[in-house]
Design a protein around this motif. Sequence first.
Motif, mmCIF file in Angstrom:
data_model
loop_
_atom_site.group_PDB
_atom_site.id
_atom_site.type_symbol
_atom_site.label_atom_id
_atom_site.label_comp_id
_atom_site.label_asym_id
_atom_site.label_seq_id
_atom_site.Cartn_x
_atom_site.Cartn_y
_atom_site.Cartn_z
ATOM 1 N N PHE A 292 0.848 -1.198 0.000
ATOM 2 C CA PHE A 292 0.000 0.000 0.000
ATOM 3 C C PHE A 292 0.887 1.252 0.000
ATOM 4 C CE2 PHE A 292 -2.866 -3.154 1.786
ATOM 5 C CZ PHE A 292 -4.107 -2.821 1.234
ATOM 6 N N PRO A 293 1.376 1.667 -1.152
ATOM 7 C CA PRO A 293 2.214 2.882 -1.177
ATOM 8 C C PRO A 293 1.477 4.107 -0.665
ATOM 9 C CG PRO A 293 2.360 1.682 -3.252
ATOM 10 C CD PRO A 293 1.257 1.052 -2.482
ATOM 11 N N GLU A 294 0.146 4.099 -0.789
ATOM 12 C CA GLU A 294 -0.657 5.241 -0.345
ATOM 13 C C GLU A 294 -1.080 5.140 1.113
ATOM 14 O OE1 GLU A 294 -3.856 2.239 -1.623
ATOM 15 O OE2 GLU A 294 -1.679 2.523 -1.687
ATOM 16 N N ALA A 295 -0.595 4.139 1.824
ATOM 17 C CA ALA A 295 -1.061 3.881 3.190
ATOM 18 C C ALA A 295 -0.844 5.080 4.103
ATOM 19 C CB ALA A 295 -0.350 2.669 3.775
ATOM 20 N N VAL A 296 -1.828 5.310 4.966
ATOM 21 C CA VAL A 296 -1.688 6.254 6.071
ATOM 22 C C VAL A 296 -1.435 5.427 7.328
ATOM 23 C CG1 VAL A 296 -2.991 7.803 7.574
ATOM 24 C CG2 VAL A 296 -2.972 8.175 5.103
ATOM 25 N N LEU A 297 -0.371 5.784 8.058
ATOM 26 C CA LEU A 297 0.075 4.988 9.195
ATOM 27 C C LEU A 297 -0.074 5.752 10.498
ATOM 28 C CD1 LEU A 297 3.400 3.523 7.747
ATOM 29 C CD2 LEU A 297 1.135 2.497 7.717
ATOM 30 N N ARG A 298 -0.594 5.065 11.491
ATOM 31 C CA ARG A 298 -0.630 5.569 12.857
ATOM 32 C C ARG A 298 0.135 4.592 13.731
ATOM 33 N NH1 ARG A 298 -2.638 7.622 17.451
ATOM 34 N NH2 ARG A 298 -3.609 9.426 16.487
ATOM 35 N N THR A 299 0.838 5.111 14.726
ATOM 36 C CA THR A 299 1.466 4.231 15.706
ATOM 37 C C THR A 299 1.419 4.875 17.077
ATOM 38 O OG1 THR A 299 3.351 2.749 16.073
ATOM 39 C CG2 THR A 299 3.866 5.049 15.609
ATOM 40 N N THR A 300 1.713 4.066 18.087
ATOM 41 C CA THR A 300 1.869 4.556 19.454
ATOM 42 C C THR A 300 3.255 4.161 19.956
ATOM 43 O OG1 THR A 300 0.774 2.549 20.276
ATOM 44 C CG2 THR A 300 -0.563 4.544 20.080
ATOM 45 N N LEU A 301 3.827 5.028 20.789
ATOM 46 C CA LEU A 301 5.174 4.831 21.309
ATOM 47 C C LEU A 301 5.185 5.023 22.816
ATOM 48 C CD1 LEU A 301 7.074 7.022 18.685
ATOM 49 C CD2 LEU A 301 6.791 4.536 18.614
ATOM 50 N N ILE A 302 6.169 4.427 23.456
ATOM 51 C CA ILE A 302 6.377 4.596 24.894
ATOM 52 C C ILE A 302 7.781 5.150 25.104
ATOM 53 C CG2 ILE A 302 6.567 3.445 27.126
ATOM 54 C CD1 ILE A 302 4.602 1.335 26.079
ATOM 55 N N THR A 303 7.877 6.258 25.830
ATOM 56 C CA THR A 303 9.182 6.808 26.197
ATOM 57 C C THR A 303 9.452 6.537 27.671
ATOM 58 O OG1 THR A 303 8.181 8.967 26.677
ATOM 59 C CG2 THR A 303 9.084 8.641 24.463
ATOM 60 N N GLY A 304 10.735 6.491 28.022
ATOM 61 C CA GLY A 304 11.106 6.307 29.427
ATOM 62 C C GLY A 304 10.924 4.896 29.926
ATOM 63 N N PHE A 305 10.895 3.907 29.020
ATOM 64 C CA PHE A 305 10.795 2.514 29.460
ATOM 65 C C PHE A 305 12.061 2.145 30.226
ATOM 66 C CE2 PHE A 305 10.801 -2.121 28.966
ATOM 67 C CZ PHE A 305 9.481 -2.404 29.281
ATOM 68 N N PRO A 306 11.970 1.245 31.218
ATOM 69 C CA PRO A 306 13.152 0.896 32.009
ATOM 70 C C PRO A 306 14.358 0.556 31.135
ATOM 71 C CG PRO A 306 11.223 -0.097 32.987
ATOM 72 C CD PRO A 306 10.770 0.549 31.709
ATOM 73 N N GLY A 307 15.468 1.232 31.410
ATOM 74 C CA GLY A 307 16.696 0.982 30.680
ATOM 75 C C GLY A 307 16.847 1.759 29.391
ATOM 76 N N GLU A 308 15.856 2.584 29.030
ATOM 77 C CA GLU A 308 15.970 3.372 27.802
ATOM 78 C C GLU A 308 17.076 4.416 27.969
ATOM 79 O OE1 GLU A 308 12.754 5.650 25.003
ATOM 80 O OE2 GLU A 308 13.202 6.600 26.943
ATOM 81 N N THR A 309 18.110 4.307 27.160
ATOM 82 C CA THR A 309 19.240 5.228 27.254
ATOM 83 C C THR A 309 19.021 6.425 26.334
ATOM 84 O OG1 THR A 309 20.433 4.151 25.456
ATOM 85 C CG2 THR A 309 20.771 3.272 27.682
#
Length: 439
Positions: A292-309
Amino acid sequence: MPSTPRILHCHSISLGCPKNRVDTEEILGRLPGVRIVPADTPEDADFVFINTCAFIGPAVEESVRTIAQIIADCEDEAQKPLLVVAGCLVGRFGADSMAPDLPEVDLWLDNRQSDTWLPRLAAALGLASPPQNPAGRLLSTGPSYAWLKISDGCNHACSFCTIPGIRGPLRSTPKKEVTAEARALLDSGVRELALVAQDVTAWGTDLGERHGLRSLLDELLPLPGLARLRLLYLYPAGLTPELLAYLREAGEPLVPYFDIPIQHAAPNVLSRMGRPFAQNPRRVIERVRSVFPEAVLRTTLITGFPGETEADFAQLMNFIQEIRFQHLGVFAYQAEEGTPAANMPDQIEGAIGNARRDALMQVQADISAEWLAVFANERLSVLVDAPHPDWPGLHTGRTWFQAPEIDGLTYISGPDVHPGALVEADIVECRDYDLVALA
C-alpha cells in the motif's frame, strides 16, 4: 397486551478505549426504555453508569476521580440515583478491595464477568426480570460511525501491559454475531464501521477459523450501506504478507489506514518490552508500504521505558523522522503493579519520560503539518460527524485518513452538511493536525 416499558433515565460515562464504549452502548441498549440525561445533570438520572478504565495509573486516577465527582454531584439529593461502576477498574482491583472506600457505589460490575452485567443491573433497578429480547446498542457516536468490537482480551505477553490481567485471554466474538451487529448498525444509518480489539489481526485464532480475520472481512465488506471500513489496533506480527495481499485485493470500502502500535525502535528496548520485530521494526512498515504505497500509518510509542538510554531515545527520534507516520501517539512509561516491567532494573524518572514524549510530539507536529499541507485546495470526501458545539453552521467531520476520536478533524461547512452526510468538499486551510473544508 404487553405493558409499556418503564422509562429509565441514565447518566452514562465511558472512560478509556472504544471497547469500553461498545460495552456501555450494549448494556444500555439491552435495558428497556433507557433515556440519556444531559451530562451536566446526573442527579436527574435513575441510575449513573460509569464504565471505567484502569490500563495505566493516570487512567485509574481518572476513574476514581470521576466516581468521586458523581458522588459529590448527587450527595444533596433526597433520592440519589443508583450508582453503578463497571469495567476495568473493577477487573483490575476487585470490588471487595474498593467497596470499603467507596460505600456510595451501589453495584460493582467486573468486566471479566460481563455475562452477568445485564441480570445484575436489571435486578438492581428493580426490573421484574432481565430483558428477553436485546434491543441492540444505544449508540453514543451519532449517525456517522460506530465502533465494532470483534474480540476481547489478549494472548500477547508485553511486559508493560495490564490488559491480559484485566480482560483475560483472547475471546473472539463469533462471525455470525459480528456480522449481525454490523448489519444492524448499517441499517440504522451508520456509514463507517471501525473494527476494534486488543489485536484485530488475532480475531478467530481461538475459534479455529482457518483464514482468521480474512474470513470475517469476507462477510463485512459486501454489506449494503458500508461507506468505510477501518481496522484499528493491528499487532505488527499479524500483518502478514498474506493478509496484506488480501486487503489490497479487497479494495473499497476498506480504507488503507493502518494503526500499528510499534511502541519503540531500539532493539534492546523492544526486547525488554516483549514486542515482535524487536531487531528491526522497519520490517512491518516496509511490508505495508510495499503493498500500500498510499497507506496512512498511525502508531503509538512509549518513552522512558526501564533501561531506555539517551542513545535508545535518539534512535527512536531518528526512526520517527525517517518513517514519518501521519498520526502518532506517545505515552510516557508508567510502572504498573503486576507487570514484569515494573520489577525491571534501571527504572527511569517520570520527568525524563515526559520530556522525551514532549520532544517527540514537537517533531510530530511538524511532520503532520507538512503532510496535511499537501491537501491544500484538494477536493476530498468528508464524513460529517457532529455540529460544532460553539460555532453555528460549522460541523466536525473526517476524511478517510482521519480515524474517529484519535486523529485530527476536518472542520466543514456548507449547504448540504449534516451529521451522517458523506460530502465532497474543498480543503481551504491546513493546520498542524486539522483541516478546514467548504462543501
